[in-house]
Design an enzyme around this catalytic site. Structure first.
Site, PDB file in Angstrom:
ATOM      1  N   PRO A  39       0.820  -1.224   0.000  1.00  0.00           N
ATOM      2  CA  PRO A  39       0.000   0.000   0.000  1.00  0.00           C
ATOM      3  C   PRO A  39       0.851   1.271   0.000  1.00  0.00           C
ATOM      4  CG  PRO A  39      -0.799  -1.577   1.643  1.00  0.00           C
ATOM      5  CD  PRO A  39       0.524  -2.077   1.163  1.00  0.00           C
ATOM      6  N   GLU A  41       3.091  -8.455   7.883  1.00  0.00           N
ATOM      7  CA  GLU A  41       3.114  -6.980   7.911  1.00  0.00           C
ATOM      8  C   GLU A  41       3.991  -6.397   6.807  1.00  0.00           C
ATOM      9  OE1 GLU A  41       0.884  -5.640   9.972  1.00  0.00           O
ATOM     10  OE2 GLU A  41       0.559  -7.765  10.396  1.00  0.00           O
ATOM     11  N   ASP A  89      -9.407   0.613 -25.401  1.00  0.00           N
ATOM     12  CA  ASP A  89      -9.587   0.528 -23.959  1.00  0.00           C
ATOM     13  C   ASP A  89      -9.900   1.870 -23.340  1.00  0.00           C
ATOM     14  OD1 ASP A  89      -9.124  -2.086 -23.617  1.00  0.00           O
ATOM     15  OD2 ASP A  89      -7.025  -1.872 -23.041  1.00  0.00           O
ATOM     16  N   ARG A 111      -2.547  -8.789 -21.397  1.00  0.00           N
ATOM     17  CA  ARG A 111      -3.545  -8.495 -22.431  1.00  0.00           C
ATOM     18  C   ARG A 111      -3.090  -7.417 -23.412  1.00  0.00           C
ATOM     19  NH1 ARG A 111      -6.481  -4.171 -21.469  1.00  0.00           N
ATOM     20  NH2 ARG A 111      -8.335  -4.789 -22.618  1.00  0.00           N
TER      21      ARG A 111
END
Ligand code: 4GM
Length: 236
Positions: A89, A116, A169, A154
């Site tokens: 994160p 963690e 896209d 992709r």
């Protein structure tokens, strides 16, 4: 292209070749997907891959040595220059531009953390890019690795089958996609927008472009601002 995932749960990647167009790319050897378990590299006499955090607190931290040896092993049998990506994160938020750049690489080493996270010194010594797939916490980096692998594969030439698809896209031009409809023409009093039935391809194109802009402005104002700035640049 080759992906080497360092993970305590290599089994999570076993079924990848069974999933859709990206799986087919693996099945057809256009993409090589390898997993490496740090547990197999632990020099500890109990095979430990985690330990308690210095300074105390809850949870465990992944130890430097098994991860370092696993990454060294990947590099020893392939490219010493392959980028190492760590998912957390705290990383830089992933977007389509980053995906497009990563799709140019020959090999990516993806480090999926658990607990963690990993010893900070491992990140300093081995990781080229700390990447986040969004502002939320997962129990491990494996699903973040899936997200990146899927988005990169992709884009590889020949994978989608329909080369136009990737070009059309959302995000390829900085805008969200337009709405899509298929048969039947009426569902619960809701009709397909008339222009789409008109056969007038210029009007359809214009309508779709308008939809892309209005939706982006309404749903993602910050993306729309970016889009306007990039358009202004193109027109200068
Ligand atoms: C680092 C520290 C990535 C990594 C603690 C991984 C969310 C993301 C992990 C951890 C993750 C993300 C593994 N959670 N937003 N969990 O990209 O638990």
């Amino acid at each position: 292209m080759r992906f080497d995932v360092v993970t305590l749960f290599p089994n999570m990647f076993d079924d990848f070749p069974e999933w859709g167009v990206t799986g087919r790319a693996v099945e057809c050897d256009q993409v090589q997907l390898n997993t490496w378990n740090p547990r197999d590299f632990s020099a500890d006499r109990f095979g430990r891959v985690d330990d308690r955090p210095y300074g105390g607190g809850p949870g465990m931290v992944m130890r430097y040595q098994p991860l370092a040896d696993a990454i060294d092993a990947v590099k020893a049998e392939s490219s010493k220059t392959a980028k190492v990506i760590y998912f957390s994160p705290q990383g830089r938020c992933l977007n389509q531009l980053m995906i497009e750049q990563l799709a140019q690489e020959d090999q990516l080493i993806l480090l999926a953390g658990r607990y963690e996270g990993v010893d900070e010194r491992l990140i300093e010594d081995y990781v080229d890019e700390e990447v986040s797939i969004g502002d939320y916490v997962l129990s491990g980096g494996e699903f973040a690795a899936f997200v990146m692998i899927d988005a990169v594969i992709r884009l590889l030439p020949g994978v989608l089958g329909n080369e136009e698809s990737a070009q059309q896209d959302s995000f390829s031009d900085g805008l969200l996609d337009c709405p899509h409809y298929t048969r039947p023409e009426h569902i619960n009093q809701k009709a397909v927008p008339e222009v789409l039935l008109s056969g007038h391809h210029d009007n359809i194109k214009r309508w779709r472009f308008q939809q892309m802009k209005s939706r982006t402005k309404a749903r993602r104002p910050e993306l729309f601002e970016q889009y306007l700035l990039s358009q202004a640049e193109i027109n200068n």
